[in-house]
Design an enzyme around this catalytic site. Structure first.
Site, PDB file in Angstrom:
ATOM      1  N   ASP A 136      51.583  16.653  28.482  1.00  0.00           N
ATOM      2  CA  ASP A 136      52.415  17.651  27.825  1.00  0.00           C
ATOM      3  C   ASP A 136      51.517  18.663  27.125  1.00  0.00           C
ATOM      4  OD1 ASP A 136      54.736  18.870  26.618  1.00  0.00           O
ATOM      5  OD2 ASP A 136      54.150  17.883  24.766  1.00  0.00           O
TER       6      ASP A 136
ATOM      7  N   ASP B  44      59.580  27.715  32.731  1.00  0.00           N
ATOM      8  CA  ASP B  44      60.999  27.472  32.994  1.00  0.00           C
ATOM      9  C   ASP B  44      61.835  28.345  32.064  1.00  0.00           C
ATOM     10  OD1 ASP B  44      63.604  26.407  33.290  1.00  0.00           O
ATOM     11  OD2 ASP B  44      62.772  24.457  33.849  1.00  0.00           O
TER      12      ASP B  44
ATOM     13  N   LYS C 113      70.667  28.930  30.906  1.00  0.00           N
ATOM     14  CA  LYS C 113      71.924  28.693  30.196  1.00  0.00           C
ATOM     15  C   LYS C 113      71.711  28.774  28.688  1.00  0.00           C
ATOM     16  CE  LYS C 113      73.953  25.724  33.763  1.00  0.00           C
ATOM     17  NZ  LYS C 113      74.531  24.389  34.072  1.00  0.00           N
TER      18      LYS C 113
ATOM     19  N   PHE D 299      54.600  33.568  45.755  1.00  0.00           N
ATOM     20  CA  PHE D 299      55.967  33.592  45.244  1.00  0.00           C
ATOM     21  C   PHE D 299      56.296  34.953  44.649  1.00  0.00           C
ATOM     22  CE2 PHE D 299      58.673  33.216  41.462  1.00  0.00           C
ATOM     23  CZ  PHE D 299      59.817  32.675  42.018  1.00  0.00           C
TER      24      PHE D 299
END
Length: 244
Positions: A124, A147, A151, A224
């Site tokens: 982490d 990320d 929402k 990407f």
């Protein structure tokens, strides 16, 4: 496996390290391992891999020299970080990623290219920063395409938060830079809203593009990203400098 831990930010543990408040810098996703990725983890990891158990690092000792230091959080499959390490042999790089296929691929590629200026954590990122990276030791910290947690109910899971930004500030050397990039416009705006009032940081953007900057040449264009550009998708870069 997807991390579903709800961050705890109440006053009763406001002084606890970020990684112990239930706040994580990642979400683990399942993925198959190729032969090359497995080789990277099994054969190259002992030489280039680092763990929390290694404790706080003396970076000069770790790399065997004194050089500019760049740390990247969440390098994905490692394409950008590998290119940077190869293009800038006089700079030392530390990558943090929890996704095993990405770590394995980067290690395999680093070995094939003979790179000695790269080390990797599969941990982490918050714990690594708090426990392993000395204060004032980094020239650049890179956070590319984290990320976005789109929402609204998940916005508290976004890694770019005031406490995280302050942690970054303490690890940067005065004059060092925090470079963020995202392909989610709403998250880019969120990043700017958090960074603009952050103590000890100055935006490096010029008045005509602020708060964003054009993609710097030193940030490689990933496959990407290139594919997204062809489809008309935007990418937003922000670079903030730590003041003395």
């Amino acid at each position: 496996m997807t991390d579903t831990t709800e961050p705890t930010t109440g006053p009763e543990n406001a002084e606890a390290p970020l990684h112990r408040r239930g706040i994580k810098s990642y979400v683990i996703r399942a993925g198959r391992m190729t032969q090359a990725q497995t080789r990277g983890l099994e054969e190259v990891w002992p030489r280039l891999g680092l763990t929390l158990a290694d404790g706080q690092q003396d970076l000069d000792t770790l790399f065997g020299r004194r050089a500019p230091r760049v740390l990247e959080i969440g390098f994905g499959m490692g394409q950008s970080l590998i290119e940077q390490a190869q293009t800038h042999p006089d700079t030392d790089f530390i990558g943090i990623e929890v996704h095993a296929p990405g770590v394995g691929k980067l290690l395999d590629e680093a070995d094939k290219r003979g790179l000695t200026n790269l080390r990797v954590y599969r941990e982490d990122a918050l714990a690594v920063l708090e426990q392993c990276i000395p204060e004032g030791s980094l020239d650049t910290l890179q956070l590319f395409f984290p990320d976005p947690w789109p929402k609204k109910k998940h916005h508290k899971r976004r890694i770019v938060q005031p406490a995280f930004v302050e942690l970054i500030r303490t690890r940067l050397t005065p004059g060092g830079t925090f470079h963020l990039a995202t392909d989610w416009e709403a998250y880019a705006e969120w990043m700017a809203e958090v960074m603009e009032p952050a103590p000890g940081f100055t935006n490096t953007a010029t008045a005509d593009t602020a708060p964003f900057v054009p993609r710097p040449e030193f940030r490689p264009l990933t496959k990407f990203e290139a594919r997204g550009e062809k489809l008309g998708h935007g990418v937003w870069d922000l670079i903030y400098r730590r003041e003395a």
